[in-house]
Design an enzyme around this catalytic site. Structure first.
Site, short mmCIF file in Angstrom:
data_model
loop_
_atom_site.label_atom_id
_atom_site.label_comp_id
_atom_site.label_asym_id
_atom_site.label_seq_id
_atom_site.Cartn_x
_atom_site.Cartn_y
_atom_site.Cartn_z
N THR A 27 0.83 -1.21 0.00
CA THR A 27 0.00 0.00 0.00
C THR A 27 0.87 1.26 0.00
O THR A 27 2.07 1.20 -0.15
CB THR A 27 -0.95 -0.01 1.20
OG1 THR A 27 -0.19 -0.15 2.40
CG2 THR A 27 -1.94 -1.16 1.10
N HIS A 87 -7.19 -2.68 11.59
CA HIS A 87 -6.09 -3.54 11.18
C HIS A 87 -5.17 -3.86 12.35
O HIS A 87 -5.24 -3.23 13.41
CB HIS A 87 -5.27 -2.88 10.07
CG HIS A 87 -5.94 -2.89 8.73
ND1 HIS A 87 -6.91 -1.98 8.39
CD2 HIS A 87 -5.78 -3.71 7.66
CE1 HIS A 87 -7.32 -2.23 7.15
NE2 HIS A 87 -6.65 -3.27 6.69
N LYS A 118 0.63 -2.54 10.75
CA LYS A 118 0.36 -1.91 9.46
C LYS A 118 0.99 -0.52 9.41
O LYS A 118 0.84 0.27 10.33
CB LYS A 118 -1.15 -1.82 9.22
CG LYS A 118 -1.52 -1.31 7.83
CD LYS A 118 -2.99 -1.48 7.56
CE LYS A 118 -3.37 -0.93 6.19
NZ LYS A 118 -2.63 -1.60 5.10
#
Length: 245
Positions: free
Chosen positions: A77, A132, A136
């Site tokens: 990401t 999450h 992360k």
């Protein structure tokens, strides 16, 4: 097809290594992790790469892959508009090379984004909560950001979210993504979860998706690997592969 995995020793990467090894039509050609040379991919005649690494290194990985004509399926990401433009610039010089970047490969998550886009015009309010694991690196998640953008596009021309908040602590109303509040939770024990909340007079709608295990990403990743070379250039998301437009 000969497939390499970048980030092979990470939690998602290790799952992808096992998935490629188990696929009868794919050959695991290379496992590359931090500290390993990217040249391993060219030395092993790798045709496509699965990248689940880190936002700090993914652009360098993509530059190498594109200029060596290796197709890429990217789950890392942190892709800003500027980064996407840079990838498109590299691909313009290698028109036969394909890159697919997806904020989420879980089929259920992709469907939930599609459903949210369909529902958005029919409600006055929309907010997103993404949850999450605490390791992360980015917040809000790529999935939440893309969901918010899809909702905003579907609501174009409609009134903004009603909100009379006049005083609050910084961040209390979440991040603003194209006018959609996005709230990020980082909590031990979680994997990847998202709720999209819609509200209007007399009713609410909640669309929730839960990835309980990283194997939830496998079907979407393998679909992308098998079909990435059919789509030279840049593809964002696996929606086109699922006929979700």
């Amino acid at each position: 097809m000969r497939v390499g995995v970048l980030g092979a020793k990470g939690k998602v990467g290790a799952t992808m290594v096992s998935a490629v090894e188990s696929a009868a039509d794919l050959t695991l050609s290379a496992e590359v992790d931090a500290g390993d040379p990217l040249s391993t991919l060219t030395e092993t005649n790798t045709e496509a790469v699965i990248d689940f690494t880190h936002p700090d290194v993914v652009m360098g990985n993509l530059e190498f892959l594109i200029f060596n004509g290796i197709h890429a399926v990217v789950g890392t990401t942190g892709f800003t508009a500027e980064r996407v433009e840079q990838v498109q610039s590299w691909l313009a010089k290698k028109p036969s090379t394909a890159v697919l970047i997806a904020p989420n490969f879980a089929i259920g998550a992709v469907l939930s984004m599609h459903f949210a886009k369909q529902a958005a015009p029919f409600f006055d309010s929309a907010e997103i909560i993404e949850l999450h694991h605490p390791q992360k690196a980015d917040a809000p998640s790529g999935t939440a950001t893309r969901t918010a953008k899809l909702i905003a596009e579907a609501r174009e021309g409609l009134a903004p979210n009603p909100d009379a908040t006049s005083t609050s602590l910084p961040g209390a109303r979440g991040a603003d993504v194209d006018g959609i509040p996005v709230h990020a939770v980082r909590l031990a024990g979680l994997v990847a979860h998202q709720e999209v909340l819609f509200g209007t007079q007399g009713e609410t709608l909640t669309i929730r998706h839960d990835s309980l295990d990283r194997t939830s990403f496998v079907p979407g990743v393998l679909l992308a690997v098998r079909r990435v070379r059919e789509r030279p250039g840049l593809t964002i998301g696996i929606e086109p592969l699922l006929n979700l437009q």
